[in-house]
Design an enzyme around this catalytic site. Structure first.
Site, mmCIF file in Angstrom:
data_model
loop_
_atom_site.group_PDB
_atom_site.id
_atom_site.type_symbol
_atom_site.label_atom_id
_atom_site.label_comp_id
_atom_site.label_asym_id
_atom_site.label_seq_id
_atom_site.Cartn_x
_atom_site.Cartn_y
_atom_site.Cartn_z
ATOM 1 N N CYS A 81 2.625 -2.536 5.499
ATOM 2 C CA CYS A 81 2.488 -1.087 5.618
ATOM 3 C C CYS A 81 2.828 -0.654 7.050
ATOM 4 C CB CYS A 81 1.116 -0.620 5.153
ATOM 5 S SG CYS A 81 1.064 1.162 4.827
ATOM 6 N N HIS A 196 1.935 -2.592 -0.346
ATOM 7 C CA HIS A 196 0.766 -3.454 -0.171
ATOM 8 C C HIS A 196 0.784 -4.575 -1.208
ATOM 9 C CE1 HIS A 196 -1.635 -1.051 2.723
ATOM 10 N NE2 HIS A 196 -0.976 -0.032 2.197
ATOM 11 N N GLU A 198 -1.222 -7.031 -1.407
ATOM 12 C CA GLU A 198 -2.601 -7.366 -1.761
ATOM 13 C C GLU A 198 -3.191 -6.393 -2.767
ATOM 14 O OE1 GLU A 198 -3.169 -4.384 1.565
ATOM 15 O OE2 GLU A 198 -1.649 -5.818 0.879
#
Length: 215
Positions: A81, A196, A198
């Site tokens: 990010c 992202h 994750e």
């Protein structure tokens, strides 16, 4: 066991990244300690918020130095990010210019779209032979951002005593509104994603597995 540090400099959704890496069997530490960040097999640099504030926070804990030192030594770094954005030469946010790490040529600017931020799941135009996106080229990933880089080119890293000239540059793209922006960047030990991983479910987990395999 493979080790990784998620760099904790006060700007990032760090807990979810620590969990994501730990779930993949990586011995993961959340720290801003220079020595631990330098010596881990992999370093993740997250980032949430404004470009300039992230750069200031990073510099206060020598995060810029550890990134340069790792890349110089060929040790993998993954920016996520705003952690991707600060790898560029400069960023413009809220009317202010700020210098970035400077490992990727180009600048970060406001997205040109009717609705900002770009929030949610989106597909990516994967770079040919992308290591990060191998096996998930056609999957969707989760984005939350208002700014992005609309170009990417090899930076002059010689001023940092870093030689990436022989490393292939791989740039993946995403389109939102009227902007075609850098979704992922790979060059030598440097990897970065605007989205992202994750928070991107199975596709994100596979991307992290791909990165872990390079450590």
């Amino acid at each position: 066991m493979t080790t990784a540090v998620v760099f904790d400099y006060g700007f990032g959704n760090v807990r979810s990244m620590v969990r994501a890496l730990a779930d993949l069997g990586v011995d993961t530490t959340l720290t801003s300690d220079y020595r631990q960040a330098l010596e881990a097999d992999g370093l993740v640099v997250p980032g949430v918020g404004a470009f300039a504030a992230c750069m200031d926070g990073l510099k206060k804990v020598d995060g810029d130095r550890v990134i340069y030192d790792r890349i110089r030594a060929g040790r993998p770094v993954l920016g996520v990010c705003v952690g991707e954005q600060i790898m560029f030469e400069r960023g413009l946010e809220h009317g202010a210019h700020a210098s970035g790490i400077g490992l990727i040529g180009g600048s970060v600017n406001l997205l040109d779209a009717d609705v900002v931020p770009h929030m949610g799941w989106d597909t990516i135009e994967a770079a040919p032979d992308s290591v990060l996106l191998n096996g998930v080229e056609n999957e969707r990933f989760y984005f939350v951002h208002s700014y992005a880089a609309m170009e990417a080119k090899p930076a002059d890293t010689a001023r940092f005593d870093i030689d990436l000239q022989t490393s292939t540059e791989r740039v993946s793209w995403c389109t939102y509104g009227r902007s075609r922006f850098v979704a992922a960047y790979e060059r030598g030990p440097l990897s970065a994603t605007q989205f992202h991983p994750e928070k991107s479910g199975d596709a994100g987990a596979q991307l992290l597995k791909n990165w872990i395999a390079t450590l």
